[in-house]
Design a protein around this motif. Structure first.
Motif, PDB file in Angstrom:
ATOM      1  N   LEU A  10      -2.246  -0.473  -9.640  1.00 46.66           N
ATOM      2  CA  LEU A  10      -1.687   0.513  -8.714  1.00 46.66           C
ATOM      3  C   LEU A  10      -2.335   0.416  -7.335  1.00 46.66           C
ATOM      4  N   LYS A  11      -3.635   0.170  -7.316  1.00 46.47           N
ATOM      5  CA  LYS A  11      -4.361   0.033  -6.045  1.00 46.47           C
ATOM      6  C   LYS A  11      -3.816  -1.156  -5.245  1.00 46.47           C
ATOM      7  N   LEU A  12      -3.574  -2.278  -5.915  1.00 54.01           N
ATOM      8  CA  LEU A  12      -3.056  -3.461  -5.221  1.00 54.01           C
ATOM      9  C   LEU A  12      -1.634  -3.240  -4.718  1.00 54.01           C
ATOM     10  N   VAL A  13      -0.782  -2.655  -5.555  1.00 51.34           N
ATOM     11  CA  VAL A  13       0.605  -2.424  -5.143  1.00 51.34           C
ATOM     12  C   VAL A  13       0.653  -1.469  -3.952  1.00 51.34           C
ATOM     13  N   THR A  14      -0.127  -0.390  -4.011  1.00 56.33           N
ATOM     14  CA  THR A  14      -0.178   0.570  -2.903  1.00 56.33           C
ATOM     15  C   THR A  14      -0.666  -0.093  -1.623  1.00 56.33           C
ATOM     16  N   SER A  15      -1.720  -0.891  -1.742  1.00 58.10           N
ATOM     17  CA  SER A  15      -2.255  -1.606  -0.586  1.00 58.10           C
ATOM     18  C   SER A  15      -1.215  -2.560  -0.009  1.00 58.10           C
ATOM     19  N   GLY A  16      -0.505  -3.270  -0.882  1.00 60.08           N
ATOM     20  CA  GLY A  16       0.537  -4.198  -0.431  1.00 60.08           C
ATOM     21  C   GLY A  16       1.680  -3.499   0.261  1.00 60.08           C
ATOM     22  N   MET A  17       2.093  -2.350  -0.277  1.00 59.40           N
ATOM     23  CA  MET A  17       3.188  -1.595   0.338  1.00 59.40           C
ATOM     24  C   MET A  17       2.784  -1.089   1.724  1.00 59.40           C
ATOM     25  N   LYS A  18       1.541  -0.640   1.857  1.00 62.03           N
ATOM     26  CA  LYS A  18       1.064  -0.163   3.163  1.00 62.03           C
ATOM     27  C   LYS A  18       1.010  -1.307   4.174  1.00 62.03           C
ATOM     28  N   LEU A  19       0.544  -2.479   3.720  1.00 58.93           N
ATOM     29  CA  LEU A  19       0.513  -3.644   4.624  1.00 58.93           C
ATOM     30  C   LEU A  19       1.922  -4.034   5.041  1.00 58.93           C
ATOM     31  N   LEU A  20       2.833  -3.978   4.096  1.00 61.33           N
ATOM     32  CA  LEU A  20       4.217  -4.370   4.362  1.00 61.33           C
ATOM     33  C   LEU A  20       4.865  -3.443   5.390  1.00 61.33           C
ATOM     34  N   HIS A  21       4.481  -2.181   5.353  1.00 67.04           N
ATOM     35  CA  HIS A  21       5.041  -1.204   6.288  1.00 67.04           C
ATOM     36  C   HIS A  21       4.105  -0.936   7.470  1.00 67.04           C
ATOM     37  N   HIS A  22       3.121  -1.800   7.650  1.00 69.40           N
ATOM     38  CA  HIS A  22       2.189  -1.729   8.791  1.00 69.40           C
ATOM     39  C   HIS A  22       1.493  -0.372   8.908  1.00 69.40           C
ATOM     40  N   LYS A  23       1.217   0.251   7.768  1.00 66.02           N
ATOM     41  CA  LYS A  23       0.552   1.553   7.811  1.00 66.02           C
ATOM     42  C   LYS A  23      -0.954   1.436   7.675  1.00 66.02           C
ATOM     43  N   MET A  24      -1.421   0.204   7.553  1.00 67.86           N
ATOM     44  CA  MET A  24      -2.867   0.038   7.493  1.00 67.86           C
ATOM     45  C   MET A  24      -3.248  -1.237   8.212  1.00 67.86           C
ATOM     46  N   GLU A  25      -4.444  -1.262   8.690  1.00 69.22           N
ATOM     47  CA  GLU A  25      -4.939  -2.458   9.358  1.00 69.22           C
ATOM     48  C   GLU A  25      -5.205  -3.532   8.324  1.00 69.22           C
ATOM     49  N   PHE A  26      -5.404  -4.750   8.791  1.00 64.27           N
ATOM     50  CA  PHE A  26      -5.640  -5.855   7.864  1.00 64.27           C
ATOM     51  C   PHE A  26      -6.996  -5.755   7.176  1.00 64.27           C
ATOM     52  N   THR A  27      -7.841  -4.874   7.622  1.00 62.90           N
ATOM     53  CA  THR A  27      -9.146  -4.709   6.977  1.00 62.90           C
ATOM     54  C   THR A  27      -9.032  -3.762   5.787  1.00 62.90           C
ATOM     55  N   ALA A  28      -8.053  -4.013   4.916  1.00 65.28           N
ATOM     56  CA  ALA A  28      -7.887  -3.206   3.710  1.00 65.28           C
ATOM     57  C   ALA A  28      -9.071  -3.446   2.783  1.00 65.28           C
ATOM     58  N   SER A  29      -9.336  -2.451   1.927  1.00 62.93           N
ATOM     59  CA  SER A  29     -10.469  -2.620   1.013  1.00 62.93           C
ATOM     60  C   SER A  29     -10.079  -3.568  -0.107  1.00 62.93           C
ATOM     61  N   ASP A  30     -10.994  -4.431  -0.444  1.00 62.47           N
ATOM     62  CA  ASP A  30     -10.728  -5.370  -1.523  1.00 62.47           C
ATOM     63  C   ASP A  30     -11.472  -4.927  -2.778  1.00 62.47           C
ATOM     64  N   VAL A  31     -11.301  -5.700  -3.844  1.00 62.39           N
ATOM     65  CA  VAL A  31     -11.952  -5.396  -5.111  1.00 62.39           C
ATOM     66  C   VAL A  31     -13.417  -5.787  -5.009  1.00 62.39           C
ATOM     67  N   SER A  32     -14.289  -4.902  -5.442  1.00 62.55           N
ATOM     68  CA  SER A  32     -15.735  -5.132  -5.337  1.00 62.55           C
ATOM     69  C   SER A  32     -16.265  -5.931  -6.524  1.00 62.55           C
ATOM     70  N   VAL A  33     -17.497  -6.382  -6.412  1.00 67.20           N
ATOM     71  CA  VAL A  33     -18.180  -7.076  -7.511  1.00 67.20           C
ATOM     72  C   VAL A  33     -18.216  -6.159  -8.734  1.00 67.20           C
ATOM     73  N   LYS A  34     -18.544  -4.897  -8.501  1.00 67.26           N
ATOM     74  CA  LYS A  34     -18.650  -3.927  -9.604  1.00 67.26           C
ATOM     75  C   LYS A  34     -17.316  -3.751 -10.325  1.00 67.26           C
ATOM     76  N   GLN A  35     -16.224  -3.658  -9.560  1.00 65.61           N
ATOM     77  CA  GLN A  35     -14.905  -3.488 -10.178  1.00 65.61           C
ATOM     78  C   GLN A  35     -14.510  -4.718 -10.985  1.00 65.61           C
ATOM     79  N   ALA A  36     -14.766  -5.910 -10.448  1.00 64.34           N
ATOM     80  CA  ALA A  36     -14.458  -7.139 -11.189  1.00 64.34           C
ATOM     81  C   ALA A  36     -15.298  -7.227 -12.459  1.00 64.34           C
ATOM     82  N   PHE A  37     -16.560  -6.822 -12.373  1.00 61.30           N
ATOM     83  CA  PHE A  37     -17.461  -6.818 -13.532  1.00 61.30           C
ATOM     84  C   PHE A  37     -16.946  -5.858 -14.606  1.00 61.30           C
ATOM     85  N   LEU A  38     -16.609  -4.630 -14.196  1.00 62.70           N
ATOM     86  CA  LEU A  38     -16.129  -3.633 -15.155  1.00 62.70           C
ATOM     87  C   LEU A  38     -14.818  -4.064 -15.805  1.00 62.70           C
TER      88      LEU A  38
END
Length: 200
Positions: free
Chosen positions: A85-113
């Protein structure tokens, strides 16, 4: 220890596009190669921990408790769903130019979990790895390290290819597509895992 047999067995698993692959490409779309390294480090630490836990016999003890295994599986499904859901939401915002390109990415901790709560990784290290590892803890750690190296090389190759392609295309559109498709894949994986859990 049969390292050659393990490599042959693990290659199709390590090279198939899964959650880590999807997250790495999404991170590359957002922050370039340093984004891929976050996923690689988190996933790699998770794989090493699985190898350690199985080598020490702890995973086998946990596997005997249906409550523990069910809890791990439910947490893993929920976490995968949240990341999707986080990725889809981020993608939709980028597609509609509602966020800058400095979107938050997945952290080491999230990938580990994500890796730690991945039921497939747990089952892989409980069932397949012992066939090749023998009984020594060092063998389990060596095989887990081999798994990490194969996975890392594969993801790095694709991440580099994506970085080169991204430079020639519109970054926001490519990033949005990667996030939406990748998030959709994670959502599909979580739904598939939930159905498997429900019907088992």
């Amino acid at each position: 220890m049969d390292i050659q047999g393990f490599v042959i067995a693990i290659l199709p698993i390590a090279l198939s596009p899964g959650a880590s692959f999807t997250l790495a490409l999404s991170n590359v779309a957002i922050n370039g190669m340093k984004g891929a390294f976050k996923v690689l480090i988190g996933t790699g630490l998770g794989i090493i921990l699985h190898g350690l836990l199985v080598g020490l016999g702890i995973s086998n003890v946990l596997n005997k408790s249906q409550v523990v295994m069910n809890s791990l599986q439910i947490i893993g499904i929920a976490f995968l769903l949240w990341l999707g859901l986080k990725l889809v939401t981020s993608g939709m915002k980028l597609l509609h130019h509602k966020m800058e390109f400095t979107a938050s990415d997945v952290s080491v901790k999230q990938a580990f979990l994500l890796n730690i709560f991945n039921a497939k990784a747990i089952v892989l290290y409980l069932t397949v790895v012992p066939i090749f590892a023998g009984s020594s803890l060092s063998s389990y750690l060596l095989l887990a390290t081999t798994h990490v190296i194969i996975m890392a090389l594969w993801i790095l190759i694709f991440s580099l290819m994506f970085c080169f392609a991204k430079e020639k295309l519109k970054v926001n559109i490519i990033s949005a597509i990667i996030n939406i498709v990748g998030g959709g894949c994670l959502l599909t994986m979580s739904c598939h895992s939930a159905l498997n859990y429900y019907y088992q």
